[in-house]
Design a protein around this motif. Structure first.
Motif, PDB file in Angstrom:
ATOM      1  N   UNK A   3      66.089 -17.562  -5.959  1.00 18.49           N
ATOM      2  CA  UNK A   3      67.464 -17.187  -5.619  1.00 18.49           C
ATOM      3  C   UNK A   3      67.424 -16.474  -4.278  1.00 18.49           C
ATOM      4  N   UNK A   4      68.274 -16.929  -3.347  1.00 21.58           N
ATOM      5  CA  UNK A   4      68.500 -16.175  -2.116  1.00 21.58           C
ATOM      6  C   UNK A   4      69.949 -15.702  -2.108  1.00 21.58           C
ATOM      7  N   UNK A   5      70.183 -14.475  -1.662  1.00 23.09           N
ATOM      8  CA  UNK A   5      71.535 -13.954  -1.523  1.00 23.09           C
ATOM      9  C   UNK A   5      71.672 -13.377  -0.117  1.00 23.09           C
ATOM     10  N   UNK A   6      72.674 -13.844   0.625  1.00 29.82           N
ATOM     11  CA  UNK A   6      72.957 -13.293   1.953  1.00 29.82           C
ATOM     12  C   UNK A   6      74.231 -12.468   1.818  1.00 29.82           C
ATOM     13  N   UNK A  33      65.473 -13.141  -3.426  1.00 25.69           N
ATOM     14  CA  UNK A  33      65.371 -12.619  -2.048  1.00 25.69           C
ATOM     15  C   UNK A  33      66.780 -12.253  -1.583  1.00 25.69           C
ATOM     16  N   UNK A  34      67.022 -10.974  -1.325  1.00 27.74           N
ATOM     17  CA  UNK A  34      68.325 -10.521  -0.838  1.00 27.74           C
ATOM     18  C   UNK A  34      68.212 -10.243   0.656  1.00 27.74           C
ATOM     19  N   UNK A  35      69.155 -10.843   1.427  1.00 30.31           N
ATOM     20  CA  UNK A  35      69.105 -10.725   2.890  1.00 30.31           C
ATOM     21  C   UNK A  35      70.354  -9.982   3.369  1.00 30.31           C
ATOM     22  N   UNK A 112      71.129 -20.669  -3.289  1.00 22.14           N
ATOM     23  CA  UNK A 112      71.351 -19.777  -2.144  1.00 22.14           C
ATOM     24  C   UNK A 112      72.810 -19.318  -2.213  1.00 22.14           C
ATOM     25  N   UNK A 113      73.011 -18.013  -2.517  1.00 21.01           N
ATOM     26  CA  UNK A 113      74.365 -17.486  -2.692  1.00 21.01           C
ATOM     27  C   UNK A 113      74.896 -16.936  -1.374  1.00 21.01           C
ATOM     28  N   UNK A 114      76.182 -17.226  -1.095  1.00 23.92           N
ATOM     29  CA  UNK A 114      76.799 -16.709   0.141  1.00 23.92           C
ATOM     30  C   UNK A 114      78.069 -15.931  -0.217  1.00 23.92           C
ATOM     31  N   UNK A 115      77.934 -14.752  -0.830  1.00 27.81           N
ATOM     32  CA  UNK A 115      79.132 -13.975  -1.156  1.00 27.81           C
ATOM     33  C   UNK A 115      79.844 -13.507   0.104  1.00 27.81           C
ATOM     34  N   UNK A 116      81.150 -13.765   0.152  1.00 23.32           N
ATOM     35  CA  UNK A 116      81.935 -13.408   1.337  1.00 23.32           C
ATOM     36  C   UNK A 116      82.705 -12.123   1.077  1.00 23.32           C
ATOM     37  N   UNK A 117      83.048 -11.486   2.161  1.00 25.47           N
ATOM     38  CA  UNK A 117      83.975 -10.341   2.137  1.00 25.47           C
ATOM     39  C   UNK A 117      85.185 -10.753   2.959  1.00 25.47           C
TER      40      UNK A 117
END
Ligand SMILES: COc1cc(COC(=O)c2cn[nH]c2)cc(-c2cccnc2)c1
Length: 250
Positions: A3-6, A33-35, A112-117
Protein backbone atom coordinates in the motif's frame (compact mmCIF):
# COMPACT_ATOMS: atom_id res chain seq x y z
CA UNK A 1 0.02 -6.52 -0.51
CA UNK A 2 1.84 -3.22 -0.91
CA UNK A 3 0.00 0.00 0.00
CA UNK A 4 1.26 3.46 -0.88
CA UNK A 5 -0.48 6.59 0.41
CA UNK A 6 0.39 10.09 -0.82
CA UNK A 7 -1.02 12.74 1.56
CA UNK A 8 -0.37 16.19 3.06
CA UNK A 9 -1.23 14.72 6.47
CA UNK A 10 1.00 11.63 6.88
CA UNK A 11 0.27 11.53 10.62
CA UNK A 12 -3.41 10.99 9.75
CA UNK A 13 -2.37 7.49 8.63
CA UNK A 14 -0.74 6.61 12.01
CA UNK A 15 -3.74 4.32 12.82
CA UNK A 16 -2.31 2.03 10.11
CA UNK A 17 0.34 1.15 12.70
CA UNK A 18 -2.12 -0.26 15.24
CA UNK A 19 -4.66 -3.05 15.63
CA UNK A 20 -5.53 -5.31 12.72
CA UNK A 21 -3.61 -3.40 10.04
CA UNK A 22 -0.64 -2.92 12.40
CA UNK A 23 -0.48 -6.66 13.06
CA UNK A 24 -0.75 -7.42 9.32
CA UNK A 25 2.22 -5.09 8.72
CA UNK A 26 4.21 -6.72 11.54
CA UNK A 27 3.53 -10.11 9.93
CA UNK A 28 4.64 -8.83 6.55
CA UNK A 29 1.18 -9.39 5.04
CA UNK A 30 0.95 -5.64 4.34
CA UNK A 31 3.79 -3.34 3.29
CA UNK A 32 2.65 0.26 3.86
CA UNK A 33 4.50 3.34 2.58
CA UNK A 34 3.13 6.79 3.48
CA UNK A 35 4.51 9.72 1.46
CA UNK A 36 4.23 13.42 2.40
CA UNK A 37 3.06 15.25 -0.74
CA UNK A 38 4.83 18.41 0.43
CA UNK A 39 8.20 16.70 -0.15
CA UNK A 40 7.51 17.32 -3.85
CA UNK A 41 6.97 21.08 -3.48
CA UNK A 42 9.86 23.47 -4.09
CA UNK A 43 8.48 26.85 -3.06
CA UNK A 44 8.93 28.54 0.30
CA UNK A 45 5.35 27.78 1.36
CA UNK A 46 5.30 24.16 0.12
CA UNK A 47 2.25 25.03 -1.94
CA UNK A 48 0.05 22.11 -3.03
CA UNK A 49 -3.09 23.96 -4.11
CA UNK A 50 -4.22 26.89 -6.23
CA UNK A 51 -7.44 28.67 -7.25
CA UNK A 52 -9.81 26.78 -9.58
CA UNK A 53 -9.93 27.66 -13.30
CA UNK A 54 -13.45 28.87 -14.02
CA UNK A 55 -13.65 30.48 -10.58
CA UNK A 56 -15.78 29.21 -7.70
CA UNK A 57 -15.13 28.51 -4.02
CA UNK A 58 -12.25 26.61 -2.53
CA UNK A 59 -8.93 25.48 -3.93
CA UNK A 60 -7.75 22.68 -6.21
CA UNK A 61 -4.70 20.47 -5.63
CA UNK A 62 -1.98 21.19 -8.20
CA UNK A 63 -0.65 18.78 -10.84
CA UNK A 64 3.10 19.29 -10.17
CA UNK A 65 3.50 17.85 -6.67
CA UNK A 66 1.10 14.97 -7.39
CA UNK A 67 2.86 14.04 -10.61
CA UNK A 68 6.31 14.02 -8.98
CA UNK A 69 5.07 12.17 -5.88
CA UNK A 70 3.18 9.49 -7.81
CA UNK A 71 6.09 8.98 -10.24
CA UNK A 72 8.40 8.36 -7.27
CA UNK A 73 5.97 6.17 -5.33
CA UNK A 74 5.42 4.03 -8.42
CA UNK A 75 9.14 3.86 -9.20
CA UNK A 76 9.91 2.83 -5.59
CA UNK A 77 7.27 0.14 -5.74
CA UNK A 78 8.41 -1.31 -9.03
CA UNK A 79 12.01 -1.21 -7.79
CA UNK A 80 10.97 -3.20 -4.69
CA UNK A 81 9.46 -5.83 -6.96
CA UNK A 82 5.82 -4.79 -6.64
CA UNK A 83 3.66 -4.98 -9.77
CA UNK A 84 0.25 -4.12 -11.24
CA UNK A 85 -0.57 -1.08 -9.08
CA UNK A 86 -4.15 0.19 -8.84
CA UNK A 87 -4.66 3.89 -8.11
CA UNK A 88 -7.44 4.33 -5.53
CA UNK A 89 -8.91 7.84 -5.37
CA UNK A 90 -11.34 8.45 -2.48
CA UNK A 91 -13.98 10.94 -3.64
CA UNK A 92 -17.68 11.64 -3.05
CA UNK A 93 -18.19 11.16 -6.79
CA UNK A 94 -16.63 7.68 -6.83
CA UNK A 95 -17.96 4.12 -7.11
CA UNK A 96 -19.74 3.17 -3.84
CA UNK A 97 -17.39 1.25 -1.56
CA UNK A 98 -19.05 -2.08 -0.74
CA UNK A 99 -17.89 -5.43 0.60
CA UNK A 100 -17.83 -6.58 -3.02
CA UNK A 101 -15.38 -3.80 -3.94
CA UNK A 102 -13.36 -4.56 -0.78
CA UNK A 103 -13.04 -8.17 -1.99
CA UNK A 104 -11.99 -6.98 -5.46
CA UNK A 105 -9.34 -4.66 -4.00
CA UNK A 106 -8.07 -7.34 -1.58
CA UNK A 107 -7.12 -9.44 -4.62
CA UNK A 108 -4.75 -6.73 -5.88
CA UNK A 109 -1.01 -6.94 -5.12
CA UNK A 110 -0.54 -3.14 -4.83
CA UNK A 111 -2.85 -0.21 -4.05
CA UNK A 112 -1.73 3.44 -4.37
CA UNK A 113 -4.07 5.79 -2.48
CA UNK A 114 -4.36 9.48 -3.43
CA UNK A 115 -6.48 11.13 -0.71
CA UNK A 116 -7.29 14.69 -1.73
CA UNK A 117 -7.96 17.78 0.33
CA UNK A 118 -9.70 21.01 -0.70
CA UNK A 119 -12.09 20.59 -3.67
CA UNK A 120 -10.09 17.74 -5.13
CA UNK A 121 -7.15 17.11 -7.45
CA UNK A 122 -6.63 18.69 -10.89
CA UNK A 123 -8.36 16.18 -13.19
CA UNK A 124 -5.30 15.95 -15.43
CA UNK A 125 -3.45 13.99 -12.71
CA UNK A 126 -6.07 11.20 -12.78
CA UNK A 127 -6.26 11.31 -16.59
CA UNK A 128 -2.46 11.05 -16.86
CA UNK A 129 -2.13 8.00 -14.58
CA UNK A 130 -5.21 6.33 -16.05
CA UNK A 131 -3.12 5.89 -19.22
CA UNK A 132 -0.64 3.75 -17.22
CA UNK A 133 -2.51 1.99 -14.41
CA UNK A 134 -6.12 1.14 -13.51
CA UNK A 135 -7.73 3.99 -11.54
CA UNK A 136 -10.65 3.29 -9.18
CA UNK A 137 -12.46 6.34 -7.79
CA UNK A 138 -14.19 5.19 -4.58
CA UNK A 139 -16.84 6.79 -2.38
CA UNK A 140 -17.22 5.58 1.20
CA UNK A 141 -20.54 7.40 1.52
CA UNK A 142 -22.77 10.25 0.41
CA UNK A 143 -21.16 13.06 2.36
CA UNK A 144 -18.20 15.37 1.87
CA UNK A 145 -15.09 15.06 4.03
CA UNK A 146 -12.37 17.69 4.31
CA UNK A 147 -9.98 15.08 2.91
CA UNK A 148 -9.76 11.52 1.67
CA UNK A 149 -7.44 10.24 4.45
CA UNK A 150 -10.32 8.95 6.63
CA UNK A 151 -11.59 7.09 3.55
CA UNK A 152 -8.13 5.51 3.12
CA UNK A 153 -8.34 4.18 6.71
CA UNK A 154 -11.82 2.76 6.07
CA UNK A 155 -10.91 1.13 2.76
CA UNK A 156 -7.59 -0.21 4.11
CA UNK A 157 -9.23 -1.82 7.14
CA UNK A 158 -12.03 -3.43 5.12
CA UNK A 159 -9.48 -4.75 2.59
CA UNK A 160 -6.78 -5.84 5.11
CA UNK A 161 -9.17 -8.00 7.14
CA UNK A 162 -9.86 -10.03 3.99
CA UNK A 163 -6.19 -10.83 3.39
CA UNK A 164 -5.12 -14.41 4.18
CA UNK A 165 -3.76 -14.77 7.70
CA UNK A 166 -4.92 -11.37 8.93
CA UNK A 167 -8.03 -12.41 10.84
CA UNK A 168 -7.24 -15.04 13.49
CA UNK A 169 -9.40 -18.17 13.91
CA UNK A 170 -11.43 -16.32 16.54
CA UNK A 171 -12.55 -13.81 13.93
CA UNK A 172 -13.86 -14.64 10.51
CA UNK A 173 -15.24 -12.79 7.53
CA UNK A 174 -17.15 -15.92 6.43
CA UNK A 175 -20.43 -14.64 7.92
CA UNK A 176 -19.83 -10.98 7.22
CA UNK A 177 -22.83 -8.92 6.34
CA UNK A 178 -22.75 -8.85 2.53
CA UNK A 179 -20.44 -11.88 2.34
CA UNK A 180 -21.66 -14.45 -0.19
CA UNK A 181 -23.83 -17.29 1.10
CA UNK A 182 -27.06 -17.64 3.06
CA UNK A 183 -26.58 -14.32 4.82
CA UNK A 184 -25.58 -12.43 1.66
CA UNK A 185 -26.90 -8.86 1.52
CA UNK A 186 -28.26 -9.09 5.06
CA UNK A 187 -27.23 -6.93 7.98
CA UNK A 188 -25.86 -8.73 11.02
CA UNK A 189 -28.40 -9.63 13.73
CA UNK A 190 -28.00 -9.42 17.52
CA UNK A 191 -25.13 -11.25 19.22
CA UNK A 192 -24.77 -12.38 22.85
CA UNK A 193 -22.10 -13.78 25.14
CA UNK A 194 -21.64 -14.65 28.84
CA UNK A 195 -22.91 -13.91 31.46
CA UNK A 196 -26.29 -15.64 30.80
CA UNK A 197 -28.07 -12.89 32.70
CA UNK A 198 -27.17 -9.21 32.99
CA UNK A 199 -29.27 -6.55 34.75
CA UNK A 200 -32.31 -8.86 34.53
CA UNK A 201 -31.81 -9.50 30.83
CA UNK A 202 -31.37 -13.09 29.67
CA UNK A 203 -30.42 -14.78 26.37
CA UNK A 204 -32.93 -15.82 23.64
CA UNK A 205 -33.81 -19.46 24.48
CA UNK A 206 -33.04 -20.72 20.97
CA UNK A 207 -29.38 -19.74 21.40
CA UNK A 208 -29.19 -21.98 24.51
CA UNK A 209 -31.01 -24.86 22.81
CA UNK A 210 -27.99 -26.39 21.08
CA UNK A 211 -30.26 -26.97 18.05
CA UNK A 212 -28.02 -25.68 15.25
CA UNK A 213 -30.74 -25.72 12.61
CA UNK A 214 -33.10 -23.65 14.74
CA UNK A 215 -30.26 -21.31 15.71
CA UNK A 216 -29.31 -20.73 12.05
CA UNK A 217 -32.96 -20.09 11.17
CA UNK A 218 -33.39 -17.68 14.10
CA UNK A 219 -30.21 -15.78 13.15
CA UNK A 220 -31.34 -15.46 9.54
CA UNK A 221 -34.78 -14.26 10.62
CA UNK A 222 -33.20 -11.68 12.94
CA UNK A 223 -30.87 -10.51 10.18
CA UNK A 224 -33.78 -10.30 7.75
CA UNK A 225 -35.88 -8.24 10.21
CA UNK A 226 -32.98 -5.90 10.93
CA UNK A 227 -32.29 -5.45 7.24
CA UNK A 228 -35.96 -4.79 6.47
CA UNK A 229 -35.93 -2.12 9.17
CA UNK A 230 -32.68 -0.33 8.31
CA UNK A 231 -31.93 -1.29 4.69
CA UNK A 232 -35.13 -2.24 2.83
CA UNK A 233 -33.21 -1.56 -0.38
CA UNK A 234 -31.15 -4.69 0.32
CA UNK A 235 -34.24 -6.87 0.81
CA UNK A 236 -35.16 -6.90 -2.90
CA UNK A 237 -31.62 -8.07 -3.67
CA UNK A 238 -31.89 -10.68 -0.94
CA UNK A 239 -35.43 -11.82 -1.88
CA UNK A 240 -34.31 -11.99 -5.52
CA UNK A 241 -31.46 -14.33 -4.60
CA UNK A 242 -33.80 -16.41 -2.39
CA UNK A 243 -36.28 -16.60 -5.31
CA UNK A 244 -33.47 -17.65 -7.64
CA UNK A 245 -32.60 -20.45 -5.24
CA UNK A 246 -36.25 -21.67 -5.12
CA UNK A 247 -36.41 -21.20 -8.87
CA UNK A 248 -33.34 -23.37 -9.27
CA UNK A 249 -34.76 -26.04 -6.92
CA UNK A 250 -37.94 -26.51 -9.03
C1 LIG B 1 -10.87 13.64 -4.90
O1 LIG B 1 -11.81 14.67 -4.79
C2 LIG B 1 -12.35 14.95 -3.55
C3 LIG B 1 -12.08 14.14 -2.41
C4 LIG B 1 -12.68 14.50 -1.19
C5 LIG B 1 -12.42 13.64 0.05
O2 LIG B 1 -13.19 12.45 -0.03
C6 LIG B 1 -14.50 12.52 0.44
O3 LIG B 1 -14.99 13.56 0.86
C7 LIG B 1 -15.31 11.27 0.38
C8 LIG B 1 -14.86 10.04 -0.07
N1 LIG B 1 -15.91 9.19 0.03
N2 LIG B 1 -16.99 9.86 0.49
C9 LIG B 1 -16.64 11.16 0.72
C10 LIG B 1 -13.51 15.62 -1.10
C11 LIG B 1 -13.77 16.37 -2.25
C12 LIG B 1 -14.66 17.52 -2.18
C13 LIG B 1 -15.73 17.67 -3.08
C14 LIG B 1 -16.55 18.77 -2.98
C15 LIG B 1 -16.30 19.74 -1.99
N3 LIG B 1 -15.28 19.57 -1.12
C16 LIG B 1 -14.48 18.51 -1.20
C17 LIG B 1 -13.21 16.03 -3.48
Amino acid sequence: MRLDVVTIFPEYLDPLNVSLVGKARARGVLDVHVHDLREWTYDRHNTVDDTPYGGGPGMVMKTGPWGDALDEALADGYESGAHSPVLVVPTPSGRPFTQELAVELSAQPWLVFTPARYEGIDRRVIDEYATRVPVVEVSIGDYVLAGGEAAVLVITEAVARLLPGVLGNAESHRDDSFAPGAMANLLEGPVYTKPPEWRGRGIPDVLLSGHHGKIARWRRDQAFARTALNRPDLIERCEASAFDKKDREI
